[in-house]
Design an enzyme around this catalytic site. Structure first.
Site, PDB file in Angstrom:
ATOM      1  N   ASP A 196       1.071  -1.088   0.138  1.00 24.78           N
ATOM      2  CA  ASP A 196      -0.085  -0.085  -0.019  1.00 24.78           C
ATOM      3  C   ASP A 196       1.007   1.144  -0.032  1.00 24.78           C
ATOM      4  O   ASP A 196       1.755   1.581   0.887  1.00 24.78           O
ATOM      5  CB  ASP A 196      -1.156  -0.041   1.141  1.00 24.78           C
ATOM      6  CG  ASP A 196      -1.821   1.416   1.343  1.00 24.78           C
ATOM      7  OD1 ASP A 196      -1.443   2.049   0.593  1.00 24.78           O
ATOM      8  OD2 ASP A 196      -2.697   0.992   2.334  1.00 24.78           O
ATOM      9  N   GLY A 243      -9.210   5.273  -6.083  1.00 24.43           N
ATOM     10  CA  GLY A 243      -7.790   4.428  -6.080  1.00 24.43           C
ATOM     11  C   GLY A 243      -6.827   4.876  -5.047  1.00 24.43           C
ATOM     12  O   GLY A 243      -7.303   5.160  -3.903  1.00 24.43           O
ATOM     13  N   VAL A 244      -5.542   5.312  -5.626  1.00 19.80           N
ATOM     14  CA  VAL A 244      -4.623   5.816  -4.771  1.00 19.80           C
ATOM     15  C   VAL A 244      -4.861   7.270  -4.103  1.00 19.80           C
ATOM     16  O   VAL A 244      -4.663   7.503  -3.045  1.00 19.80           O
ATOM     17  CB  VAL A 244      -3.295   5.760  -6.056  1.00 19.80           C
ATOM     18  CG1 VAL A 244      -2.227   6.591  -5.139  1.00 19.80           C
ATOM     19  CG2 VAL A 244      -2.754   4.585  -6.394  1.00 19.80           C
ATOM     20  N   ASP A 245      -5.481   8.026  -5.016  1.00 20.34           N
ATOM     21  CA  ASP A 245      -5.851   9.055  -4.614  1.00 20.34           C
ATOM     22  C   ASP A 245      -6.870   9.201  -3.410  1.00 20.34           C
ATOM     23  O   ASP A 245      -6.519  10.066  -2.282  1.00 20.34           O
ATOM     24  CB  ASP A 245      -6.689  10.008  -5.780  1.00 20.34           C
ATOM     25  CG  ASP A 245      -6.608  11.503  -5.607  1.00 20.34           C
ATOM     26  OD1 ASP A 245      -6.088  12.035  -4.909  1.00 20.34           O
ATOM     27  OD2 ASP A 245      -7.154  12.130  -6.678  1.00 20.34           O
ATOM     28  N   THR A 257      -2.976   3.037 -14.337  1.00 19.86           N
ATOM     29  CA  THR A 257      -3.200   1.621 -14.652  1.00 19.86           C
ATOM     30  C   THR A 257      -4.657   1.036 -13.936  1.00 19.86           C
ATOM     31  O   THR A 257      -5.190   0.025 -14.054  1.00 19.86           O
ATOM     32  CB  THR A 257      -2.166   0.572 -14.211  1.00 19.86           C
ATOM     33  OG1 THR A 257      -2.032   0.523 -12.769  1.00 19.86           O
ATOM     34  CG2 THR A 257      -0.725   0.797 -14.797  1.00 19.86           C
ATOM     35  N   GLY A 258      -5.185   2.088 -13.182  1.00 16.14           N
ATOM     36  CA  GLY A 258      -6.301   1.828 -12.435  1.00 16.14           C
ATOM     37  C   GLY A 258      -7.677   2.269 -13.325  1.00 16.14           C
ATOM     38  O   GLY A 258      -8.086   1.710 -14.175  1.00 16.14           O
ATOM     39  N   TYR A 302      -7.788   4.568 -15.092  1.00 22.61           N
ATOM     40  CA  TYR A 302      -7.406   5.198 -16.379  1.00 22.61           C
ATOM     41  C   TYR A 302      -6.976   4.069 -17.189  1.00 22.61           C
ATOM     42  O   TYR A 302      -6.555   4.134 -18.464  1.00 22.61           O
ATOM     43  CB  TYR A 302      -6.338   6.013 -16.326  1.00 22.61           C
ATOM     44  CG  TYR A 302      -6.849   7.559 -15.590  1.00 22.61           C
ATOM     45  CD1 TYR A 302      -8.089   7.650 -15.376  1.00 22.61           C
ATOM     46  CD2 TYR A 302      -5.976   8.673 -15.446  1.00 22.61           C
ATOM     47  CE1 TYR A 302      -8.437   8.978 -14.858  1.00 22.61           C
ATOM     48  CE2 TYR A 302      -6.292   9.869 -14.882  1.00 22.61           C
ATOM     49  CZ  TYR A 302      -7.640  10.092 -14.503  1.00 22.61           C
ATOM     50  OH  TYR A 302      -8.195  11.122 -14.241  1.00 22.61           O
TER      51      TYR A 302
END
Ligand code: ADP
Length: 171
Positions: free
Chosen positions: A9, A31-33, A122-123, A125
């Site tokens: 993570d 996602g990451v954001d 890669t998520g 998008y």
């Protein structure tokens, strides 16, 4: 200088800079954001809002990067960059390379030595992992060979499959 590939993570990384796969609004997303804002707390979003009120009134352009505090994350800064959305008909590789290059340049301008990246684009998008890994690794390798304060780049991948793909493409 070194490149590391780990599974995990990104919000748990103890590094100088955590790179966020942000969107142009800079005002949060999934996602990451989402994970970065959740775990980093409201201070990060407050700085993003200030950026939007100032120089970035129209948002952050694809391929560009900008730094904020890392709030409660175990890092000193978050560098936000906007990846390109995958297109099967248009080659946007240079924009994905820009994300990596510009994020490292912003990190170096802060004097950072350790930087963690997610697999940008890669998520949500939809960029294919194999291609994203090749672009990310070659761009970072090139940038680390230049005059930079950054000595370690760690790619933090979600899941074994993404980890294996990045691993297999490490030069
Ligand atoms: P983008 O919008 O640029 O595609 P996403 O955040 O949707 O960005 O996804 C980028 C990559 O990060 C995906 O491969 C996703 O599986 C992965 N990911 C999502 N959350 C985390 C996390 N907390 N740490 C590391 N990687 C993550």
């Amino acid at each position: 200088m070194a490149i590391e590939i780990v599974e995990g993570d990104i919000t748990a990384q103890q590094v100088d800079v955590i790179v966020n796969a942000a969107n142009s609004s800079l005002l949060g997303g999934g996602g990451v954001d989402g994970a970065i804002h959740r775990r980093g707390g409201p201070e990060i979003l407050a700085e993003c809002r200030k950026l939007r009120a100032g120089h970035y009134s129209r948002g952050l352009r694809v391929g560009q990067a900008v730094a904020t505090t890392a709030g409660r994350l175990p890092a000193r800064w978050v560098v936000h960059t906007v990846g390109p959305v995958w297109s099967a008909t248009e080659d946007r590789s240079s924009l994905l390379a820009d994300c990596h290059r510009n994020s490292l340049r912003v990190a170096a301008s802060l004097g950072a030595s350790t930087v963690a990246f997610p697999a940008i684009s890669t998520g949500i998008y939809r960029w294919p992992l194999e291609s994203a890994a090749e672009i990310a690794l070659s761009t970072v390798t090139e940038e680390l060979a230049s005059d930079t304060s950054v000595t370690l780049v760690r790619f933090v991948l979600f899941g074994q499959a993404a980890y294996d793909i990045f691993r297999s493409r490490l030069p």
